[in-house]
Every structure is written in structure tokens, then in C-alpha cells.
Design an enzyme around this catalytic site. Structure first.
Site, mmCIF file in Angstrom:
data_model
loop_
_atom_site.group_PDB
_atom_site.id
_atom_site.type_symbol
_atom_site.label_atom_id
_atom_site.label_comp_id
_atom_site.label_asym_id
_atom_site.label_seq_id
_atom_site.Cartn_x
_atom_site.Cartn_y
_atom_site.Cartn_z
ATOM 1 N N GLU A 264 16.174 -3.208 2.505
ATOM 2 C CA GLU A 264 15.224 -3.493 3.594
ATOM 3 C C GLU A 264 15.943 -3.605 4.943
ATOM 4 O O GLU A 264 15.953 -4.657 5.589
ATOM 5 C CB GLU A 264 14.452 -4.781 3.297
ATOM 6 C CG GLU A 264 13.518 -4.637 2.105
ATOM 7 C CD GLU A 264 12.597 -5.821 1.903
ATOM 8 O OE1 GLU A 264 12.916 -6.924 2.381
ATOM 9 O OE2 GLU A 264 11.538 -5.638 1.275
ATOM 10 N N GLU B 295 10.733 -1.781 -5.053
ATOM 11 C CA GLU B 295 10.214 -3.151 -5.156
ATOM 12 C C GLU B 295 8.711 -3.110 -5.005
ATOM 13 O O GLU B 295 8.192 -2.442 -4.105
ATOM 14 C CB GLU B 295 10.766 -4.057 -4.047
ATOM 15 C CG GLU B 295 12.172 -4.533 -4.250
ATOM 16 C CD GLU B 295 12.589 -5.561 -3.208
ATOM 17 O OE1 GLU B 295 11.751 -6.395 -2.802
ATOM 18 O OE2 GLU B 295 13.752 -5.515 -2.789
HETATM 19 C C1 BG6 Z 1 11.815 -8.243 -0.446
HETATM 20 C C2 BG6 Z 1 13.245 -8.497 -0.758
HETATM 21 O O1 BG6 Z 1 11.631 -8.587 0.879
HETATM 22 O O2 BG6 Z 1 10.831 -8.994 -1.058
HETATM 23 C C3 BG6 Z 1 13.506 -9.323 -1.998
HETATM 24 O O3 BG6 Z 1 14.011 -7.318 -0.797
HETATM 25 C C4 BG6 Z 1 12.435 -10.387 -2.110
HETATM 26 O O4 BG6 Z 1 14.800 -9.825 -1.909
HETATM 27 C C5 BG6 Z 1 11.079 -9.719 -2.244
HETATM 28 O O5 BG6 Z 1 12.649 -11.293 -3.136
HETATM 29 C C6 BG6 Z 1 9.913 -10.660 -2.479
HETATM 30 O O6 BG6 Z 1 9.884 -11.662 -1.537
HETATM 31 P P1 BG6 Z 1 9.890 -13.186 -1.933
HETATM 32 O O7 BG6 Z 1 10.017 -13.906 -0.669
HETATM 33 O O8 BG6 Z 1 8.590 -13.431 -2.611
HETATM 34 O O9 BG6 Z 1 11.035 -13.386 -2.839
#
Ligand code: BG6
Length: 478
Positions: A183, A376
Site C-alpha cells: 500500500e 488483500e
Molecule cells: C491494509 C493493510 O491497509 O488493511 C493491512 O495492508 C491491514 O496491513 C489491512 O491489516 C486491514 O486493516 P486493519 O486496520 O483492519 O488491520
């Protein structure tokens, strides 16, 4: 046209974790202190992540959830067994930079660190799971932050390249897919978490952010060059926190505002894929009176070494208006958005928009015409461990199946070239934005709570069996 129900045979199904939220073992195996080790839990976390509060000012009672996380450092073998059982074809994980170069500046790497990842990679390869390695996932040796000012300093490019060279050589022939920065656009929203930046008083923060972006972009292009030279099979990806902005209304001002906000994401992809600063960015820098320091060779470097694939995270679409006084802001998500009245939200206020994923896939593919990789996606939710060790996470199954269904539409109906899908936090891990354990994404439950208590024992959730079926049927059985 291929059968509507079937994903490409070679589609890479899997899941993702990252060292900073999964691994723990912060002082084991010769690892040096890193950014993740100074991210606190609780109310100070956001201020530290955004560079507003210096972590050195935190008091002694502060808890640092990343230091132990879910102890992937000791549980990786068992966790990969779960992935094998689900039939994963790919596993995305990150390497902790300070496990390889504890200070970031050493002449030789920490062999124990390399051997740790080698065992993981060998086990994956033995079981036909493609490793997808993130070289830098919200993580940097603390020494580079304290002694060099992190990515604002061009010298850090050389340290990063040395780290990359070590990985590309050591894992040659064992890892094909690499992501240079997780990201990369996050540095605009959370400069400390994204890039280790702490601001000093009266500093032009925007200028620092663009300087950091430039240094990372040059580093990413040089890493791409190096990866291809070391092994022509290497495939390098950029990684964007994606999710299209919608206009709040059909007012032309709102439509233009959405276009402009989308450029904040495209800015990085435009440089990493198309190899040059887009005109809108040059104009913006002029308008903001920002002058970034560059070297004469930078233009050619960015031009000559574009990435091979475009990977991204998608949790939700976003909504924006030119008028600051309209709409209600969503809570929780670090990238700001107005509430979209047509969408449901998660327990943490993140909006749920499966069709937005198809829109995002199309926007990225039409712009770049490179293979896309969703690295993701997922629902952060509270889970209840039943007395018999089961977890009924039907809400997660629903979220994921709706997103996978639109991926299929994007491939089959829109012709988008999508090579894989690694849902986030396949083994429960700590949340990046909140540091909480209760915000779970996994197919495998980890017994640990927000206070850090628990046995760390793993339990298969209902979604575990569901995802196994999805993979077995190559996305037919949703
Ligand atoms: C993304 C990141 O922004 O979202 C991860 O690459 C992160 O590291 C994921 O864990 C989900 O966000 P969160 O804050 O729910 O963990």
C-alpha cells in the site's frame, strides 16, 4: 468464451499475512527493533501512525501489540498446514527487514533471519503453494528512522536495495512473485506507519510526503531492475490501497472531486506502471509550490523499469464531495470517505461494497492493461469461539462470497486479467489500524484477546471449510 462459472485453471487462490501483524518474535533470531515494535495499542496508536506523536514520548506503561502479535514466529509451520489443508495455491507474507538487516546498515545479513524465511518458503514450495513476498509491509528498521529520518533520506534507497539484493539472490528460483511496498499510497494518510516518517514542527508535511513517495518510487523501480537481472522469471508488483471514489452527487463539482481523489491512488500506479510522473501530478506539485529533490537519472530509472503486475487491497469503495459541509464521515477507515447511504457497514464502520470491487478492477485494468492481483480483501469482525471449539462466521462467508462473485464477473464479463486472490489475515492477526485482536479476518481463529491474553491456540472457523470448497471447485461453489 470460457464457461461463466469457472475461474482460469491457473488462478492463484490463497491468503495473506504480514510480519508486522502476524509474526511477533520481536527480539528473537537476531531481529533488530523495527517500526512495528513501537506502534502502541489504544488511543495513541492513530497519532503515532500518522506521525503526529513521536513514539519516543510514549510512557512506560504502553503496550505494543506487534511485538508478540499471534506469534507466527513459532506457529508458522502449523499455520501453513492449515493453508495446505484449505488447498492454497499462493500465500502472501512479508519479510521483516530488520530480521535480515537488524540495523538496516550492516554489510552482511543476519543468516538466522534468512534461514527462518527459507524454511517457510521451502515448505510452501514443497506443497505447491506459490510464495508471494512483500518486501516492505509497514516495516522498517528503527535505526533507519532514528539515524536517517527514514524514506525522506535518499540514502535509505541504497539500504533497501541491499536488502532486496540479498533476498533476490538468496531465494533465487524459490520465489517468483514479489511486491516492493505494501500500500505505497498509505504514506499520504499514515506517514509513520506507511513510511516511518515523524514530522518536525513547522515542516511542510506535504513536501515531505512527496519526497518520501519519490524516493520509494525510485527504490521500487531499481528493485524491479535488480530482480529481473538476478532472475528473469521474477515478477514484480506494485501494491495500492485501492477502492474507487464515487461522487457524492451528480453535481459536476462532486464528479470532478471524485476524479481528483482517484488520482491520489493512481499517482503511484501511473509512475510504477507507465513510468513517469503524470501531468496532473506535475501541475499539482507546482500549484502546491513543492519542490522535491531528484537526481538527473531518476526520470530514466522510472521509465525503464515498470512493474510486471498491479496488486492492490480492496476493502471498500469511497465517497467524496467538493462541498465540505455535506454528508457524514465514516468512522474507522484510515482513508477518509463519506458515508454511502446505499451500503452496509462492518462493526468497525468500514462500508461493504462488493460491486465496487468490480468497478475498481475495471478502472485499474483499463488504465494499466497489466495483470491484476487482489492481495488483500476481507471483513474485520468479532468472532465467538463456541464451547466445542467451532466458530460460526457466516457474515465473513457472505462478505467473501459476494466479492469473489464480482471477481468472476470482472474476468468473464469484462475481460479483466486477474491472476489471483489472497484474502487478508487468513490466520487471525492484529489489526494495523487499531492494534486490536478482536478485529479478525481469518479462516483460522487465534485464541488471544485485546489485552494480549490467550493460549494462541488455533481453531478452524466455518469459513475455513467454505474457502476450502471454493478453492477445490475453482470458485464455482460460493
Ligand atoms: C491494509 C493493510 O491497509 O488493511 C493491512 O495492508 C491491514 O496491513 C489491512 O491489516 C486491514 O486493516 P486493519 O486496520 O483492519 O488491520
Amino acid at each position: 468464451m470460457s464457461n461463466y462459472n469457472i475461474f482460469p485453471d491457473e488462478f492463484l487462490w490463497g491468503g495473506a499475512t504480514a510480519a508486522n501483524q502476524y509474526e511477533g518474535g520481536y527480539n528473537q533470531g537476531g531481529k533488530g527493533p523495527a517500526l512495528v515494535d513501537v506502534l502502541p495499542s489504544g488511543k495513541d496508536r492513530y497519532d503515532v501512525m500518522s506521525g503526529k506523536l513521536d513514539y519516543k514520548k510514549l510512557d512506560e506503561s504502553t503496550e505494543y501489540p506487534g511485538r508478540v502479535a499471534v506469534d507466527g514466529y513459532s506457529h508458522w509451520e502449523e499455520d501453513i498446514d492449515y493453508m495446505i489443508e484449505m488447498g492454497f495455491r499462493v500465500y502472501r507474507f512479508s519479510i521483516s527487514w530488520s530480521r535480515i538487516f537488524p540495523l538496516g546498515t550492516e554489510k552482511t545479513p543476519n543468516t538466522e533471519g534468512l534461514k527462518f524465511y527459507e524454511k517457510i518458503i521451502d515448505k510452501l514450495n514443497k506443497n505447491n503453494i506459490e510464495p508471494l513476498v512483500t518486501i516492505c509491509h509497514f516495516d522498517i528498521p528503527l535505526n533507519l528512522i532514528e539515524q536517517y529520518g527514514s524514506w525522506r533520506n535518499r540514502e535509505v534507497i541504497q539500504f533497501y536495495l541491499k536488502y532486496c539484493k540479498t533476498l533476490f539472490n538468496y531465494f533465487k528460483g524459490k520465489v517468483k512473485y514479489w511486491i516492493t511496498f505494501n500500500e505505497i499510497n498509505m504514506l499520504f494518510h499514515l506517514p509513520f506507519m506507511g513510511a516511518g516518517i515523524v514530522f518536525s514542527e513547522n515542516e511542510n508535511q506535504m513536501e515531505v510526503k512527496y519526497q518520501v513517495a519519490h524516493n520509494e518510487l525510485v527504490a521500487s523501480a531499481l528493485a524491479t531492475k535488480m530482480a529481473h537481472e538476478i532472475d528473469s522469471n521474477n515478477q514484480i508488483g506494485c501494491m495500492l490501497a485501492a477502492g474507487q471514489y464515487y461522487p457524492y452527487s451528480s453535481k459536476p463539482e462532486d464528479v470532478f472531486d471524485a476524479l481528483d481523489k482517484n488520482r491520489d491512488i493512481f499517482f503511484f500506479g501511473d509512475i510504477q506502471v507507465r513510468g513517469k510522473y503524470p501531468n496532473y501530478a506535475k501541475k499539482k506539485l507546482q500549484e502546491l509550490n513543492i519542490e522535491i529533490k531528484t537526481e538527473p537519472e531518476d526520470e530514466a530509472i522510472l521509465k525503464k523499469y515498470p512493474v510486471d503486475f498491479v496488486s492492490f487491497s480492496y476493502y471498500s469503495s469511497r465517497l467524496t464531495s467538493a462541498d465540505e459541509n455535506v454528508g457524514e464521515k465514516t468512522s474507522g477507515n484510515v482513508i477518509h470517505s463519506l458515508r454511502n447511504k446505499y451500503l452496509e457497514t462492518s462493526e468497525w464502520g468500514w462500508q461493504i461494497d462488493p460491486l465496487g470491487l468490480r468497478t475498481t478492477l475495471n478502472a485499474l485494468y483499463e488504465r494499466y492493461e497489466k495483470p491484476l492481483f487482489i492481495v488483500e480483501n476481507g471483513l474485520g469482525a468479532k468472532d465467538k469461539l463456541n464451547g466445542d471449539g467451532s466458530i460460526d462466521d457466516d457474515y465473513r462467508i457472505e462478505y467473501l462470497s459476494r466479492h469473489i462473485a464480482v471477481m468472476r464477473d470482472a474476468i468473464v464479463k469484462d475481460g479483466v486479467e486477474l491472476i489471483g486472490y489472497t484474502s487478508w489475515g487468513c490466520i487471525d492477526l492484529i489489526s494495523a489500524s487499531t492494534g486490536q485482536m478482536s478485529k479478525r479476518y481469518g479462516y483460522v481463529y487465534v485464541d488471544k484477546d485485546d489485552e494480549g491474553k490467550g493460549s494462541l491456540k488455533r481453531y478452524k472457523k466455518k469459513s475455513f471449510y467454505w474457502y476450502k470448497k471454493v478453492i477445490e471447485t475453482n470458485g464455482e461453489n460460493l
